[in-house]
Design an enzyme around this catalytic site. Structure first.
Site, short mmCIF file in Angstrom:
data_model
loop_
_atom_site.label_atom_id
_atom_site.label_comp_id
_atom_site.label_asym_id
_atom_site.label_seq_id
_atom_site.Cartn_x
_atom_site.Cartn_y
_atom_site.Cartn_z
N ASN A 4 1.03 -1.09 -0.16
CA ASN A 4 -0.08 0.02 0.11
C ASN A 4 0.83 1.23 0.01
O ASN A 4 1.49 1.62 1.03
CB ASN A 4 -0.76 0.29 1.26
CG ASN A 4 -1.87 1.24 1.48
OD1 ASN A 4 -1.90 2.08 0.27
ND2 ASN A 4 -2.40 1.44 2.61
N LYS A 6 0.02 4.06 -0.53
CA LYS A 6 -0.52 5.47 -0.01
C LYS A 6 -0.34 6.57 -0.99
O LYS A 6 -0.18 6.55 -1.98
CB LYS A 6 -0.20 5.92 1.41
CG LYS A 6 -0.25 4.44 2.33
CD LYS A 6 0.03 4.96 3.75
CE LYS A 6 -0.26 3.32 4.64
NZ LYS A 6 -0.33 3.62 6.00
N HIS A 90 -9.45 1.66 4.42
CA HIS A 90 -8.33 1.46 5.12
C HIS A 90 -8.72 2.88 6.28
O HIS A 90 -9.52 3.61 6.14
CB HIS A 90 -7.13 2.39 4.19
CG HIS A 90 -5.89 2.01 4.97
ND1 HIS A 90 -5.48 3.10 5.91
CD2 HIS A 90 -4.82 1.43 4.94
CE1 HIS A 90 -4.36 2.99 6.30
NE2 HIS A 90 -3.75 1.84 5.66
N GLU A 92 -7.12 5.09 7.52
CA GLU A 92 -6.83 6.65 6.93
C GLU A 92 -7.97 7.23 6.46
O GLU A 92 -8.47 8.41 6.47
CB GLU A 92 -5.64 6.73 6.10
CG GLU A 92 -4.47 6.54 7.27
CD GLU A 92 -3.14 5.68 6.35
OE1 GLU A 92 -3.16 5.94 5.06
OE2 GLU A 92 -2.23 5.25 7.14
N GLU A 159 -5.75 -4.11 10.68
CA GLU A 159 -4.69 -3.33 10.86
C GLU A 159 -4.75 -2.38 12.12
O GLU A 159 -5.64 -1.32 11.86
CB GLU A 159 -4.73 -2.30 9.60
CG GLU A 159 -4.36 -2.99 8.20
CD GLU A 159 -3.64 -1.82 7.26
OE1 GLU A 159 -2.49 -2.48 6.79
OE2 GLU A 159 -4.11 -0.93 7.05
N GLY A 165 2.28 2.81 10.60
CA GLY A 165 3.35 3.84 10.65
C GLY A 165 4.19 4.39 11.72
O GLY A 165 4.89 5.31 11.77
N SER A 205 3.40 -1.64 10.34
CA SER A 205 4.74 -1.67 10.58
C SER A 205 5.21 -3.04 10.18
O SER A 205 6.27 -3.60 10.88
CB SER A 205 5.26 -1.24 12.22
OG SER A 205 4.82 0.15 12.28
P1 PGA Z 1 2.68 0.57 7.57
O1 PGA Z 1 1.04 0.77 6.82
O2 PGA Z 1 3.14 -0.69 7.18
O3 PGA Z 1 3.59 1.75 7.14
O4 PGA Z 1 2.62 0.63 9.16
C1 PGA Z 1 0.36 -0.23 6.65
C2 PGA Z 1 -0.88 0.22 6.18
O5 PGA Z 1 -1.44 1.37 6.61
O6 PGA Z 1 -1.58 -0.35 5.18
#
Ligand code: PGA
Length: 243
Positions: A4, A6, A90, A92, A159, A165, A205
């Protein structure tokens, strides 16, 4: 294993990634590999990925096919540029775009109707985990989001928001416990055999250094990777975790 990206990578950067990445994973026939670039890079990425063992995903989709929906992109426009998957819900988007479970359900249905596999995300914020409300929240997200979906074209991504992140990964025990709850709940939403066969990805992460221990958990079937998917070598190490 899905990347992903983003809000990152120009067309040229996406193409350069794919040129470097495909040779690193071309011999991997056991892992389903997916890249999710931004909308503007999907067409170019789709052309580069054609005929390879790597699939293309959007990071979102709109539930209507066409019409007066300024700024939106429909499922058939995504399949037109080669998308076989759509990430839906997601955290976000749930947070910044106020997307509800009901709206996400429409998105997932529309994506499936166009032939795409929905990667449906769920997960809890830190305060919910700390107050012991994780399972209740996940149950609500799954009940609302998965209603009437075709389980054959569905992947679940768990998630935990506190792990996205942040560099803080759920421990394998935490991931396993929650994935097991999700699978048990999927048996109620669908049935037991569907729940057993459903792929449940972990996201938050994931890195080359922790992917193996997460994938060793019985109910962890894959990963949705943000930060560590931006470099070809790093994401290839994750994809090739099995050696
Ligand atoms: P990350 O993001 O691996 O940077 O923690 C995962 C995601 O939000 O899909």
């Amino acid at each position: 294993m899905a990347a992903n990206w983003k809000l990152q990578k120009t067309v040229a950067e996406a193409e350069a990634f794919i040129d470097a990445f495909l040779p690193l994973v071309k011999d991997n026939s056991t892992v389903e590999i997916v890249l999710a670039p931004v909308f503007t890079a999907l067409h170019a990425a789709g052309k580069k990925l054609a005929g390879s063992n790597v699939g293309l995903s959007s990071q979102d989709v709109y539930p209507e096919e066409s019409g007066a929906f300024t700024g939106e992109v429909s499922p058939s426009l995504l399949t037109d540029v080669g998308c076989k998957y759509a990430i839906i819900g997601h955290s976000e988007r749930r947070e910044y775009c106020n997307e509800s479970d009901e709206f996400l359900n429409k998105k997932a249905k529309a994506a499936q109707a166009a032939g795409m596999t929905a990667i449906f995300c769920c997960g809890e914020p830190l305060e919910v985990r700390e107050s012991g409300g994780t399972n209740d929240l996940l149950a609500r997200q799954l009940d609302g989001g998965l209603k009437g979906l075709d389980p054959e074209k569905l992947i679940i991504a768990y998630e935990p928001i506190w792990a996205i992140g942040t560099g803080v990964t759920a421990t394998p025990e935490q991931a396993q416990e929650t994935h097991n709850f999700i699978r048990t709940h999927l048996a109620r939403v669908f049935d037991d055999s569907v729940a057993q066969a459903m792929r449940i990805q972990y996201g938050g992460s994931v890195k080359p250094g922790n992917v193996k221990e997460l994938m060793a958990c019985q109910d962890v079937d894959g990963a949705l990777v943000g930060g560590a998917s931006l470099e070809p070598q790093s994401f290839a190490q994750i994809v090739n975790f099995g050696g």
